[in-house]
Design an enzyme around this catalytic site. Structure first.
Site, short mmCIF file in Angstrom:
data_model
loop_
_atom_site.label_atom_id
_atom_site.label_comp_id
_atom_site.label_asym_id
_atom_site.label_seq_id
_atom_site.Cartn_x
_atom_site.Cartn_y
_atom_site.Cartn_z
N VAL A 129 -4.74 1.12 36.87
CA VAL A 129 -3.68 1.43 35.70
C VAL A 129 -3.12 2.63 36.35
O VAL A 129 -3.45 3.81 36.70
CB VAL A 129 -4.86 2.25 34.70
CG1 VAL A 129 -3.89 2.78 33.53
CG2 VAL A 129 -5.67 1.29 33.94
N PRO A 130 -1.81 2.22 36.73
CA PRO A 130 -0.80 2.81 37.78
C PRO A 130 -0.12 4.23 37.31
O PRO A 130 1.01 4.11 37.17
CB PRO A 130 0.07 1.76 38.12
CG PRO A 130 0.09 1.22 36.85
CD PRO A 130 -1.08 1.01 36.22
N CYS A 131 -1.25 5.23 37.13
CA CYS A 131 -0.44 6.41 36.47
C CYS A 131 0.33 7.16 37.72
O CYS A 131 1.16 8.16 37.24
CB CYS A 131 -1.83 7.48 36.05
SG CYS A 131 -3.06 7.63 37.39
N HIS A 132 0.37 6.54 38.80
CA HIS A 132 1.01 7.31 40.02
C HIS A 132 2.41 6.97 39.79
O HIS A 132 3.51 7.42 40.49
CB HIS A 132 0.42 6.88 41.46
CG HIS A 132 0.45 5.42 41.36
ND1 HIS A 132 -0.63 4.48 41.15
CD2 HIS A 132 1.38 4.48 42.19
CE1 HIS A 132 -0.06 3.33 41.46
NE2 HIS A 132 0.92 3.32 42.14
N ARG A 133 2.91 5.86 38.96
CA ARG A 133 4.13 5.41 38.66
C ARG A 133 4.95 6.39 37.57
O ARG A 133 6.11 6.12 37.49
CB ARG A 133 4.09 3.89 38.31
CG ARG A 133 3.69 3.15 39.36
CD ARG A 133 3.63 1.46 39.03
NE ARG A 133 2.99 0.85 39.90
CZ ARG A 133 2.50 -0.26 39.75
NH1 ARG A 133 2.16 -0.66 38.52
NH2 ARG A 133 1.65 -0.82 40.67
#
Length: 169
Positions: A129-133
């Site tokens: 769940v790419p919260c780094h994006r």
């Protein structure tokens, strides 16, 4: 439920999974580690979900672009946060989105001034769940529970040109 340590190029991570889905994936030194689970009481081991997640992460760190929805996820949070986290899963590798854009897309009829940031910060399943994006509206790399250095490294791994983005304060 089982837990397992994965040794990523960016630090050791802990996975939490049952036989049906991945419940957690955290850097061991991040904020909100464990998301309230009693990790000390959970047995260490592997199951098919942990093995699949390990293989997925190996592919990801080798820049092989694994299928983003290959691992079944159990996002145990409020309905609003689930919408935000589901919206995150639609942000493709190699791109970014602002907190405001994410909130407006995931929950267009709600006040997103603080909600999207809280949902992103408490994301229990990093990388998949790419919260780094998610970046600030001013281009600043902010708000990553695993630390902004890791956020930058993950974006660069995905091919995002971060030279234009403002660094953290």
């Amino acid at each position: 439920m089982l837990k397992y340590e994965y040794h990523s190029p960016l630090g050791t991570m802990t996975m939490l999974a049952d036989d049906a889905a991945l419940h957690g994936l955290w850097f061991n030194d991040q904020k909100y580690f464990g998301a309230g689970y009693a990790l000390d009481e959970i047995a260490v081991g592997e199951n098919s979900i942990i093995k699949s997640t390990t293989a997925w992460l190996d592919q990801y760190f080798a820049k092989q672009n694994p299928e983003p929805h290959a691992i079944p996820l159990a996002l145990e949070t409020t309905p609003y946060r689930q919408r935000i986290l589901s919206g995150l899963q639609e942000v493709p590798a190699g791109s970014t989105i602002t907190y405001q854009e994410l909130g407006q897309k995931a929950a267009p009829n709600q006040n997103i001034s603080k909600g999207a940031g809280g949902a992103v910060a408490h994301n229990p399943i990093l990388i998949l769940v790419p919260c780094h994006r998610v970046i600030g509206s001013d281009g600043r790399l902010t708000g990553y529970a695993g630390g902004t250095a890791r956020k930058l490294a993950l974006l660069q791994l995905e091919g995002v040109n971060c030279k234009w983005q403002r660094q953290p304060r």
